[in-house]
Write a protein that holds these residues in place. Sequence first.
Motif, PDB file in Angstrom:
ATOM      1  N   LEU A 244       0.843  -1.241   0.128  1.00 24.38           N
ATOM      2  CA  LEU A 244      -0.079   0.006  -0.136  1.00 24.38           C
ATOM      3  C   LEU A 244       0.692   1.460   0.060  1.00 24.38           C
ATOM      4  O   LEU A 244       0.587   2.274  -0.842  1.00 24.38           O
ATOM      5  N   LEU A 245       1.726   1.235   0.699  1.00 24.98           N
ATOM      6  CA  LEU A 245       2.757   2.523   0.908  1.00 24.98           C
ATOM      7  C   LEU A 245       3.376   2.741  -0.492  1.00 24.98           C
ATOM      8  O   LEU A 245       3.703   3.888  -0.833  1.00 24.98           O
ATOM      9  N   ALA A 494      -0.711   8.917   4.570  1.00 24.50           N
ATOM     10  CA  ALA A 494      -1.083   9.633   3.582  1.00 24.50           C
ATOM     11  C   ALA A 494      -1.419  11.050   3.970  1.00 24.50           C
ATOM     12  O   ALA A 494      -1.161  12.002   3.513  1.00 24.50           O
ATOM     13  N   GLY A 495      -2.484  10.670   5.147  1.00 19.90           N
ATOM     14  CA  GLY A 495      -2.904  12.283   5.801  1.00 19.90           C
ATOM     15  C   GLY A 495      -1.521  13.026   6.210  1.00 19.90           C
ATOM     16  O   GLY A 495      -1.606  14.196   6.116  1.00 19.90           O
ATOM     17  N   ALA A 496      -0.481  12.638   7.093  1.00 20.98           N
ATOM     18  CA  ALA A 496       0.551  13.320   7.517  1.00 20.98           C
ATOM     19  C   ALA A 496       1.174  13.774   6.430  1.00 20.98           C
ATOM     20  O   ALA A 496       1.563  15.106   6.333  1.00 20.98           O
ATOM     21  N   THR A 497       1.505  13.123   5.164  1.00 19.78           N
ATOM     22  CA  THR A 497       2.036  13.567   3.968  1.00 19.78           C
ATOM     23  C   THR A 497       1.443  14.793   3.401  1.00 19.78           C
ATOM     24  O   THR A 497       2.080  15.846   2.945  1.00 19.78           O
ATOM     25  N   LEU A 502       0.920  20.368   2.157  1.00 18.26           N
ATOM     26  CA  LEU A 502       0.001  21.279   2.092  1.00 18.26           C
ATOM     27  C   LEU A 502       0.578  22.666   2.700  1.00 18.26           C
ATOM     28  O   LEU A 502       0.518  23.731   2.163  1.00 18.26           O
ATOM     29  N   ARG A 503       1.120  22.513   3.916  1.00 15.64           N
ATOM     30  CA  ARG A 503       1.872  23.760   4.689  1.00 15.64           C
ATOM     31  C   ARG A 503       2.855  24.113   3.898  1.00 15.64           C
ATOM     32  O   ARG A 503       3.070  25.298   3.891  1.00 15.64           O
ATOM     33  N   ARG A 504       3.924  23.343   3.325  1.00 15.36           N
ATOM     34  CA  ARG A 504       4.944  24.116   2.572  1.00 15.36           C
ATOM     35  C   ARG A 504       4.467  24.520   1.158  1.00 15.36           C
ATOM     36  O   ARG A 504       4.999  25.336   0.936  1.00 15.36           O
TER      37      ARG A 504
END
Length: 694
Positions: A244-245, A494-497, A502-504
């Motif tokens: 999956l990863l 996926a959420g953390a990525t 998004l912040r960057r």
Amino acid sequence: MRAVKTNHAWAGRIPARSNGRARVLRLLLALCALPAVFATATPAHATDTTPDTRATTTAPARGADPAPDAQAAYLADRLRENPVHVTDQLPRELPPSTAPDFARLAKKTGVPTYVLVLPMMSSSEGDQLLGAVHDRLGRDGLYVLIEGTDVARATAYGVRAPAEAAVTVTVYELAYDAGALASFERFVEVIAQGEKKAAARAEAARERYRDDEPTEMYIGPSDRQNQSFLTGILLTGVPLSILLLAAYARRGRTGKPALRLIAPGAALLSAAAIALTAPVVFDETRSSAARPPTPAELSARVERVAAGLKQDPVYADPESPRVLDARQLDRLHERIRDFRRSDGGGPVYVSLVPQTPESESAGDTDLFAAAVHAKVGQDGVYVVADPDDGTIDVLNHGLRLDSSHLSFDLPDSLTLGDSRADEADDHLLGERLDRLMTFLDETPRTDRPQSEPAPAPAPRAAGEHTLPALYSTDFWPGLVVGAFAALLLTGLTAGATWIVLLRRRSPVPESFDRMPFTAPTAPSTSYLRRTAYNELIALSAEFDPEDHARDRERLDAALLLVDGDPGRARRPGVDPTTLVAVIVLARAGRAALTGRPSKLCCGVNPLHGPAEHRHHVRVTADGNRRRLLPVCAPCHDVAVAEPGAIPGRLLKLPDPALGNTRLPYYDITDSPLTAVPDGVGRLVDRVRGAAGVH
């Protein structure tokens, strides 16, 4: 066993005669015993001048027979036949077939060794037993008592052997589940070392394991279930996570076909490695050191008890201490005969036998009574009295007695005993069995015979200590949990990525309405770096030089503080006061672009954003020092309703000149923030002047 059976038969025959003949017989026996009494009363120096270092005679326990101890005599006879006696009462833990193994180890002590393997008994009984057995056997040597699975006691008579040190070593060095054979093997090893080395080893064992127990040698079924569960989780979780990863990392990209096979290959290899490694890591197969007994060993005690009951309705286990004296035994035989002749009565069989989890019936009294009933082949009331804990169980097999009355109306003081019974060595079994016979006499009779329902079978001895296979029990739920864990891990990754990217890529600054409630009063440097960068990027993205030329000065001033590079705000080297100035200027520029132009910034905490008007506020917790500062709406409300709370809302930053002690921002020397209370325009002028821009 022969001596006990003879005594029981003799005791059972006396009441069969007339009372007169019984009295005559008792008188003759008493007269015959007088010479023995006088011999016992003879001074010790007249009969034996050799001092004995061990007391071998003790006062008889209440209810015990004052005659020579039948238990010690029986065990001495067994040791006379074979120097190792393994009881038949522990077949699930120590079947009698282990006797040759104990004998093989005993030869390594270098001295004559006599081993008794018996059920657990009280400490006082065990201490007295070895001495009594030695006296009756009349042979010097090392006497060892093994209770259940441990070497409990050992004493050397007429030989030199470090018995006490060897027992100490086995107690401290071995885990509680090591088993009797392993315990005796360690005992023999220490005996063979000699007294000096054994004493040193015992002291070392005490010191090492005084507070910590040795690691257990076996695991239980629950531990195996945990192992199976973990194996199942890993077997699906790891390979599926890899797949999956890898798929998530490869999304939207094209690559060589060979690279696409790497993830499936790695997943397949990981699954194979886990499947092959788990049985090696979790290689336990048994939950204890117990050996599986043969069917003959499982039935040996039942057959012994049944054979005794066929000759005498009261069977006392010869390996246990005697709990009925001759008078109580006579009385019990008489009551049994009377009940048998009563209307609706019948045979009563009393077994004075300990019930332990290691026995053939696994401690189930109903199962033991049913097995004895089947071997005796006669219906009747079967009474099982445990001489160790004093419990009494009564089961009706085929008599016209109200079984429900026997099951539910027997008083606890009779079946379990009371405080007096607990304190007595014999548990007052003689008295309580007599009361039981009275209860049986008064039990209602029925028209038809009644019997106890068939008890559930005991656990299968052959597999009782065998652990289930690793790939069984909780392995299957583990597979499901492993798959779920892989999906959860992929989702979290996926959420953390997504959040990081998004912040960057597109940092979103906080709204002006939330700033007064979320802005810290003592911000960390990392918070200031992140906020300054986000505000600069947001202002740069929203700014249109052609439409907002007059507001360009705020953005330019903020960029001057970071040498024209917004990314420098995120890197070390920029002090906190400069970062706050960048944030204030960038937010003032954003406020102007969003239709909320303001020349003032909150003077209580510049991180609160634009201010509406000025107000005299208290700026110290001690005293009543006030200062005219621009305030945002929330700070204005606090200044009016609770003036003393304003000092706690002031923005405080570290002052390098004072060892990074935090001060109110406007008190830090050489900082552009000193201009903030006078308005955003003054701050812009201060920054441009410091940079030499006109």
